[in-house]
Each structure stands twice: as C-alpha cells, then as structure tokens.
Design a protein around this motif. Structure first.
Motif, mmCIF file in Angstrom:
data_model
loop_
_atom_site.group_PDB
_atom_site.id
_atom_site.type_symbol
_atom_site.label_atom_id
_atom_site.label_comp_id
_atom_site.label_asym_id
_atom_site.label_seq_id
_atom_site.Cartn_x
_atom_site.Cartn_y
_atom_site.Cartn_z
ATOM 1 N N GLY A 239 -3.144 -32.099 23.261
ATOM 2 C CA GLY A 239 -1.812 -31.664 22.813
ATOM 3 C C GLY A 239 -1.205 -30.694 23.807
ATOM 4 O O GLY A 239 -1.907 -29.840 24.360
ATOM 5 N N LEU A 240 0.102 -30.851 24.047
ATOM 6 C CA LEU A 240 0.809 -29.918 24.914
ATOM 7 C C LEU A 240 2.001 -29.365 24.146
ATOM 8 O O LEU A 240 2.862 -30.124 23.679
ATOM 9 N N PHE A 241 2.036 -28.039 24.016
ATOM 10 C CA PHE A 241 3.117 -27.388 23.271
ATOM 11 C C PHE A 241 4.068 -26.705 24.254
ATOM 12 O O PHE A 241 3.626 -25.970 25.137
ATOM 13 N N ILE A 242 5.332 -26.978 24.085
ATOM 14 C CA ILE A 242 6.345 -26.381 24.951
ATOM 15 C C ILE A 242 7.001 -25.262 24.154
ATOM 16 O O ILE A 242 7.548 -25.508 23.068
ATOM 17 N N ALA A 243 6.927 -24.038 24.674
ATOM 18 C CA ALA A 243 7.487 -22.880 23.951
ATOM 19 C C ALA A 243 8.303 -22.041 24.931
ATOM 20 O O ALA A 243 7.999 -20.880 25.196
ATOM 21 N N ILE A 244 9.333 -22.680 25.493
ATOM 22 C CA ILE A 244 10.124 -21.987 26.521
ATOM 23 C C ILE A 244 11.508 -21.609 25.991
ATOM 24 O O ILE A 244 12.425 -21.358 26.761
ATOM 25 N N GLY A 245 11.626 -21.546 24.680
ATOM 26 C CA GLY A 245 12.876 -21.086 24.076
ATOM 27 C C GLY A 245 13.651 -22.192 23.372
ATOM 28 O O GLY A 245 13.354 -23.378 23.542
ATOM 29 N N HIS A 246 14.576 -21.764 22.546
ATOM 30 C CA HIS A 246 15.469 -22.693 21.835
ATOM 31 C C HIS A 246 16.896 -22.368 22.211
ATOM 32 O O HIS A 246 17.208 -21.247 22.587
ATOM 33 N N LYS A 247 17.737 -23.361 22.056
ATOM 34 C CA LYS A 247 19.164 -23.102 22.296
ATOM 35 C C LYS A 247 19.919 -23.506 21.038
ATOM 36 O O LYS A 247 19.873 -24.673 20.638
ATOM 37 N N PRO A 248 20.571 -22.530 20.376
ATOM 38 C CA PRO A 248 21.358 -22.900 19.196
ATOM 39 C C PRO A 248 22.544 -23.778 19.604
ATOM 40 O O PRO A 248 23.122 -23.575 20.670
#
Ligand code: NDP
Length: 316
Positions: A239-248
């Motif tokens: 599994g690879l989780f991407i946690a580089i931010g969200h953009k509303p």
C-alpha cells in the motif's frame, strides 16, 4: 449562452455526503432543493472501495453504492439532482437578495439560499504509475483504507501533520511504515515529529521521493530516489498512501467568501454561516480538521437547518 434564468429556492452545490445530507433535510423541510453534482458525482467517496467507518453499515459498504443510496434518499423527499458544474457565482450581499450562479458556463440560476458542499480533493504526485494504481493500493486516506493493509508493509509520502498523523495511525495496523519526506526535515509540528520518530515500526526517509510505484494491477513495491545523491532503492510494499495535502474546491468563491490562506471557507462559530447572508458552507470545503464522511454529513445537516432558519426570516 442560455439567456433564460431559472429560479431555485435552495441550491446545493456538490454531491458528496455533505451535499446529499443537506438535500435530505432541505427537501423534508419543503425547501425544494436542487443539487448540482459537480465534476465528480458522489464526491470523494466514489473513489474509495470499502467504507467501514460510516455508522449504520455493520458489514461496511462500498463508497459508490453508499453515494447512490444517499442520492436516492435525497430524491425520495423530492430533491432534484442534476449533473452540472457551478462555474461562476455572484452572491448577494444583503439579506433577502438573490444569489446568481452559472452552471457549465451557460445556464443562469438565481437562488434564495445556497449551500456550498463542493468538498476538497486530495493532492496526488501526478506520476503515471501512481495514477494507474489508484484504487489498487494507492490511497490518499489512511483512515479510510489503512485497515486493508493489516500486518503488511506500506509507505506514506509527505512530511506535514497529516502524513505524520497517518503514519502513526498506520503503524498501529501495519507491520512497517516507510515515510518519504522530500526535504531534510518535516513540516509537521515538533510534537508530531517526535511522535513518529519514537514509533519503532516507522522508518523515516528524508530527502526521498517516489521514483515509481511498482506493480501492474496492484501495488507490489516502490522505487524511491534520494534527491540529494540520485541513489535509487526498491522496497516491497502493498500500500502507498499519499498525504501531501488537500485542496478545497472553492476557487469560484474567491473574493466573495472569507477563506483561509489555503481556500477553506470560513464559517461563523459553530454554524455553517459564511460572511454572506443566505450562503452556507459544509463538508470538506470548510473543514480541514476532520474530513470524514460522517462529519461532512453532520455539517450538511447543519447547513440545511441554518438555511431553513434563514428562509423563515424571508417569508419566500
Ligand atoms: P501540509 O501542506 O502541511 O504538508 C504537506 C506535506 O507534503 C509537506 O511535507 C510537503 O513537503 C509535502 N509535499 C507536498 N507536495 C509534495 C510532493 N509533490 N512530493 C512529496 N512531498 C510533497 O499538508 P497537511 O495535509 O499535512 O496539513 C494541512 C493543514 O492541516 C496544516 O496546517 C496542518 O498543520 C493541519 N493539520 C493539523 C493536524 C493536527 O493538528 N492534528 C492534523 C492534520 C493536518 P514540503 O514541506 O517539502 O513542502
């Protein structure tokens, strides 16, 4: 350009858990809601597989099915759901003023009240192997999907508070978590940094980026690259989780609604009221803290109740 303007009593922009929950409440209050779905009907949950943390589904439910059910529930009470993207808005500044919204650059609407439920989108790295394996082991939500990797080795990309928090969440479930931080330090708060550093099964790799995600149908490994030395290394992960931010998804409201520096709409106190009368915001468009389907649904309910109270003062 369509020159006729259609009037709508309650306009809901967005079709995730916040938008549909607002619609259920608004329809039951006879506020004649019309939902415009946006680009991704059903919202972010349509990109998830199993949803195990929404109350009321003891066996879990797959994201797309849950969103169809939410839509059906909203429609059962008379909500009209339309495919279309709000492309421009001109909100009224005075109480009782009509809000103008353009759909797909053509259709003109006016509305007494507008509920914004446009959500947020997780940022991805954008490399082809990552995009190909989204849903096949690449995820942007550890809380949603971490459980599927119980006892397995995973990796997470990012060095902010989200990445640190999700790495420690994953470390409780998975046998090993490799955390890729592109700089020589994390952006996360010191407290969060100390926390991840103290967890035994988290291996932090600084100055390290994803070179390629390995695997055809599902993630089988990761090739990392040290951006200082150029040295590459492969590890086996599922599994690879991407946690580089969200953009509303709030760009079209800029200049009219008060937002924070990232674009999250600011709401007043515990309510869903924005700075403009009759305009309410719910779900991930205004929440950078919790970002869960159930909390989005909760604020969707609040927005409909706030809108109902506002409408009661107008007598329309
Ligand atoms: P942030 O923007 O704070 O951090 C994003 C991280 O991803 C940074 O480390 C950044 O690296 C990295 N990054 C960005 N793009 C890439 C890329 N293309 N490749 C590799 N790495 C990349 O986002 P968060 O989601 O972590 O946090 C958002 C906000 O929410 C913050 O204000 C945060 O404090 C807050 N938050 C608070 C929490 C809490 O208090 N419990 C929990 C979660 C979030 P770089 O530093 O090099 O730019």
């Amino acid at each position: 350009m369509d020159n006729t303007t259609e009037h709508i009593k309650t306009l809901i922009i967005g079709s995730g858990p916040a938008g549909y929950t607002a619609a259920i409440y608004a329809a039951r209050a006879d506020m004649k809601p019309v939902v415009y779905t946006g680009m991704e009907p059903g919202g972010q949950l349509t990109t998830t597989t199993e949803v195990d943390n929404f109350p009321g589904y003891p066996e879990g439910v797959d994201g797309p099915s849950m969103m169809v059910q939410l839509q059906q529930q909203a429609e059962r009470f008379g909500t009209e759901v339309r495919i279309g993207l709000a492309t421009a808005v001109q909100f009224a500044a005075e109480p009782g003023g009509l809000h103008k919204v353009v759909i797909d650059g053509a259709k003109q609407l006016t509305a007494n009240t507008v509920i914004i439920a446009t959500g947020a989108s997780a940022k991805y790295l954008g490399i082809p192997s990552e995009q190909r394996l989204r849903g096949g082991g690449v995820s942007a939500c550890a809380v949603c999907d971490g459980f599927f990797y119980k006892g397995q080795e995973v990796a997470i990309v990012g060095g902010g508070d989200t990445a640190a928090e999700e790495a420690s969440y994953l470390a409780n479930i998975c046998s090993k978590v490799t955390m890729l931080v592109r700089k020589d330090q994390m952006r996360a708060s010191k407290a969060m940094q100390h926390r991840v550093e103290s967890i035994e099964n988290i291996a932090i790799r600084y100055n390290t980026e994803v070179d390629e995600v390995l695997g055809e149908q599902v993630v089988e490994g990761l090739r990392m690259v040290n951006n200082q030395t150029g040295e590459k290394e492969e590890i086996a992960i599922t599994g690879l989780f991407i946690a580089i931010g969200h953009k509303p998804n709030t760009d079209i409201f800029k200049g009219q609604l008060e937002m924070d520096e990232v674009g999250y709409i600011q709401t007043k106190g515990k309510s869903t009221k924005t700075n403009l009368p009759g305009v309410f915001a719910c779900g991930d468009a205004q929440d950078k803290e919790y970002r869960q389907a159930v909390t989005a649904a909760g604020t969707g309910c609040m927005a409909a109740l706030d809108a109902e109270r506002y409408m009661a003062t107008l007598e329309v």
